[in-house]
Design an enzyme around this catalytic site. Structure first.
Site, short mmCIF file in Angstrom:
data_model
loop_
_atom_site.label_atom_id
_atom_site.label_comp_id
_atom_site.label_asym_id
_atom_site.label_seq_id
_atom_site.Cartn_x
_atom_site.Cartn_y
_atom_site.Cartn_z
N ALA A 118 20.30 25.57 191.68
CA ALA A 118 20.51 24.12 191.78
C ALA A 118 19.18 23.40 192.01
O ALA A 118 18.89 22.39 191.36
CB ALA A 118 21.50 23.80 192.90
N ASP A 177 14.63 29.93 195.40
CA ASP A 177 15.55 31.07 195.32
C ASP A 177 16.96 30.64 194.93
O ASP A 177 17.90 31.41 195.10
CB ASP A 177 15.60 31.81 196.66
CG ASP A 177 16.09 30.91 197.80
OD1 ASP A 177 16.37 29.72 197.55
OD2 ASP A 177 16.19 31.41 198.94
N CYS A 224 16.59 18.30 178.06
CA CYS A 224 15.30 17.79 177.57
C CYS A 224 15.34 17.27 176.14
O CYS A 224 14.31 16.85 175.62
CB CYS A 224 14.21 18.84 177.73
SG CYS A 224 14.39 20.28 176.64
N ASN A 272 12.92 37.48 207.66
CA ASN A 272 11.83 37.07 206.78
C ASN A 272 10.51 37.77 207.10
O ASN A 272 9.60 37.80 206.26
CB ASN A 272 11.58 35.56 206.88
CG ASN A 272 12.80 34.71 206.59
OD1 ASN A 272 13.00 33.68 207.19
ND2 ASN A 272 13.64 35.16 205.67
N CYS A 317 12.41 23.78 178.46
CA CYS A 317 12.57 23.47 179.88
C CYS A 317 13.39 24.58 180.53
O CYS A 317 13.88 25.49 179.85
CB CYS A 317 13.22 22.10 180.08
SG CYS A 317 15.02 22.07 179.84
N CYS A 360 44.30 36.69 192.75
CA CYS A 360 45.23 37.82 192.79
C CYS A 360 44.49 39.15 192.85
O CYS A 360 44.98 40.12 193.43
CB CYS A 360 46.19 37.77 191.61
SG CYS A 360 45.38 37.69 190.00
#
Length: 665
Positions: free
Chosen positions: A146, A143, A465, A82, A184, A199
């Site tokens: 979720a 970043d 929304c 970082n 949103c 596979c």
């Protein structure tokens, strides 16, 4: 172009701008502010979510602009990788909380600021709707999708303006989200992260990323937590390899010596050899490959793989010609012998680490752990060589394996400056002046790098929304477990944290409860066990997000292989009448979630949700849609290619840059 200089101190003056003893004035940064606005900054409470690349720049900008009451939350700790761009951190801070160290560093710029730091996840139930209502502004510097989805929903529930942002290399984006006024974060589709059929990974890799995924799976199978979905041995169930094992067994020439293929787990076999690197090498790159060669039909239209033998490789001399590329060591590409030696050394190191942890211990793959990264680099490159692909440098492998988009400090600085400018508009009651702003890699035809666009109104069919969010899910009720509904559909696909599910069956049957211990007994039962069938409706509530979603169930027995469910693009205006599924009836499928091999990284390049436009004339993105019927659509899950993007991107990455942005699960 002097835009970045107008937003933030120039790179030549970074030392002055970032040294507490030479603190720039507010006017130098953003120009003089009206007294009323300046006063509101000192009383305004701001929540910053994320203290990484954008977050560090943003916190500095906020205090130097005059914001006094700031709360910052970040779950991460500081890593040495970082330090090249997250300037609030120093080497002595490695391993410490990002949020806490960022607070301490920013206070040196403005000791009078009131900053509260949380070393925690924003998705923790403690940060509920009431918590969000304490703020006048929320600024995302995240970043991952979720967390972005979650903050989006919390701000909608709390009716607090959200300033969303993202960067990807030289590209960047800032937008403003306000309940009832703008789209949103989830109104428009985001490209799904790439996954690959088992596979392809195990039998027929065709791109470097396939080999890198295989190598990461191999690390977990050998040293980490075993996962049946991450098997690395040849897949005899490959539908393309329609062969008779009894007939070809006699033709298999796999070694009868140590390292022979055995039908036990990879970890068990490795333990039985004492993690002998030579035996591992011969199994993975010789015996397994020879076994693949017996699957004749796989190689009728493909170039067959070439097995490697440890003894033969050691006979090859090592010369300067075996190393390509110049510059840093990580950017050099070794020869086959070099990667074989790296494989041996990394296995020996990881074996020692595993032994030191004791019986039953497991290692966790980390892109910043040198032995783990060496192992994945070596294993993936050896497999690339076996399948006749050009090998990659350690830097390239790390970029792909670690889901890294090369971070550009200047991009973060520009985006952080734009976030503050949009925040000032909101506090100045100039919401109509707010814009979505795109930072391009190259100037557009009007010589502009920064392109503003008018904010779009909410999508009336958004399943987040809209006034009554609703979605239709296509699945097989006889094969879908309640646990899969909870984890894979509601949590993973629809971003919920703690869903409660009630069946609209006239009895109010509770299928899933967020209260621990109430419905765990339902987890391993099929949806059909509860009377759920075609046309059933499920009322889903997430009280943490203050979010309710109506799920219409569309039963189907015709889903593609390995596809557990699909989100239908055209949700019905009203629930269909419950009935037996109609044979042969075609249902419009708006999802493209089935795992497909990647042929380019074009879709993956959108992982940080950066969309680029050519014009600087402030069009509404709704006027730039390519399909006239998209306004009547539910969320457009299938539109992940360029032709259906929300906005047209200005420049496509050349082929050699395709590996810069890769999304892995």
């Amino acid at each position: 172009m002097r835009t970045s200089g107008a937003l933030l101190p120039s790179s030549q003056n970074q030392t002055t701008a970032r040294t507490p003893n030479a603190e720039p004035t507010m006017a130098q940064l953003v120009g003089p502010l009206r007294k009323e606005l300046a006063d509101s900054l000192s009383s305004c409470r701001v929540l910053v979510v994320g203290a990484g690349g954008i977050g560090c720049e943003l916190l500095k900008n906020l205090v130097l602009t005059g914001f006094k009451n700031i709360e910052v939350i970040d779950l991460d700790t500081i890593d040495v990788s970082n330090l090249n761009r997250q300037f609030l951190f120093q080497k002595k801070h490695v391993g410490k909380s990002k949020a806490q160290v960022a607070k301490e560093s920013v206070l040196r710029f403005c000791p009078s600021a009131n900053i509260t730091a949380y070393h925690d996840s924003i998705m923790n139930p403690d940060y509920n709707v009431e918590f969000f209502r304490n703020f006048q502004l929320v600024m995302n510097a995240l970043d991952n999708r979720a967390a972005r989805n979650h903050v989006n929903r919390m701000c909608l529930a709390a009716n607090i303006p959200l300033i969303e942002s993202g960067t990807a290399g030289y590209l960047g984006q800032v937008t403003v989200i306000k309940k009832g006024k703008t789209e949103c974060y989830e109104c428009q589709p985001k490209p799904t992260q790439k996954t690959f059929p088992g596979c392809t990974i195990r039998n027929t890799p065709s791109e470097p990323i396939h080999c890198i995924v295989w190598a990461k799976y191999l690390f977990n199978q050998l040293f980490g937590e075993e996962d049946a979905d991450q098997e690395v041995s040849p897949d005899t169930a490959d539908p393309e390899a329609t062969w008779n094992p009894e007939d070809t067994a006699a033709r298999a020439t796999a070694s009868e010596q140590d390292g022979d293929i055995k039908r036990v787990s990879t970890k068990e076999w490795a333990r039985s050899t004492g993690y002998n690197p030579v035996k591992l090498f011969n199994k993975l790159f010789k015996d397994d490959i020879m076994y693949l060669l017996t699957m004749d039909k796989l190689w009728k239209k493909r170039k067959a793989p070439l097995p490697l033998d440890w003894t033969e490789i050691q006979k090859l001399g090592c010369s300067k010609d075996d190393v390509s590329g110049s510059g840093l060591k990580d950017q050099q590409v070794l020869g086959v012998q070099g990667y074989a030696q790296l494989f041996q050394c990394s296995v020996e190191t990881l074996r020692s680490q595993l032994k030191d942890k004791g019986d039953g211990a497991e290692l966790v793959w980390d892109k910043d752990d040198s032995p783990a990264m060496d192992f994945v680099t070596a294993a993936s490159n050896l497999r690339m060589h076996v399948f006749s692909m050009n090998m990659k440098s350690r830097f390239d492998v790390k970029s792909m394996a670690g889901n890294i988009i090369p971070a550009i400090a200047t991009t973060n600085a520009i985006i952080a400056g734009l976030i503050v400018l949009e925040g000032l508009k909101i506090l100045n009651s100039d919401f109509d002046q707010c814009r979505t702003i795109f930072l391009n890699k190259q100037p557009n035809p009007r010589k502009k790098l920064l392109v503003p666009c008018a904010l779009d109104p909410p999508n009336p069919n958004c399943y987040v929304c809209a006034s009554q969010p609703e979605v239709t899910v296509k699945l097989n009720v006889h094969k879908t477990l309640v646990l899969a509904l909870q984890d894979k559909i509601l949590k993973e696909k629809f971003g919920m944290v703690a869903p409660d599910v009630q069946i609209e069956d006239g009895k109010g049957t509770i299928l899933i409860s967020s209260e621990e211990g109430e419905t765990e007994g339902n987890n391993n039962k099929f949806l059909s066990d509860f009377g759920i069938r075609n046309g059933s409706r499920l009322q889903v509530d997430d009280f943490l997000q203050d979010y309710t979603l109506l799920v219409n169930v569309l039963h189907s027995e015709d889903l593609e292989k390995d596809v557990e469910f699909e989100v239908v693009g055209d949700a019905p205006e009203k629930a269909p009448t419950p009935s037996a599924p109609e044979e042969g009836k075609s249902i419009a499928n708006g999802s493209n979630d089935s795992a497909q091999p990647s042929t380019s990284s074009k879709a993956a390049a959108d992982d940080d949700d950066v969309l680029i436009v050519e014009s600087d004339e402030e069009p509404s993105s709704s006027t730039m849609e390519t399909s006239p019927d998209t306004s009547n659509r539910k969320r457009k899950h299938h539109d992940t290619d360029d032709s259906a993007s929300k906005r047209k991107r200005v420049d496509q990455q050349p082929a050699e840059d395709d590996d810069d942005i890769i999304a892995l699960d």
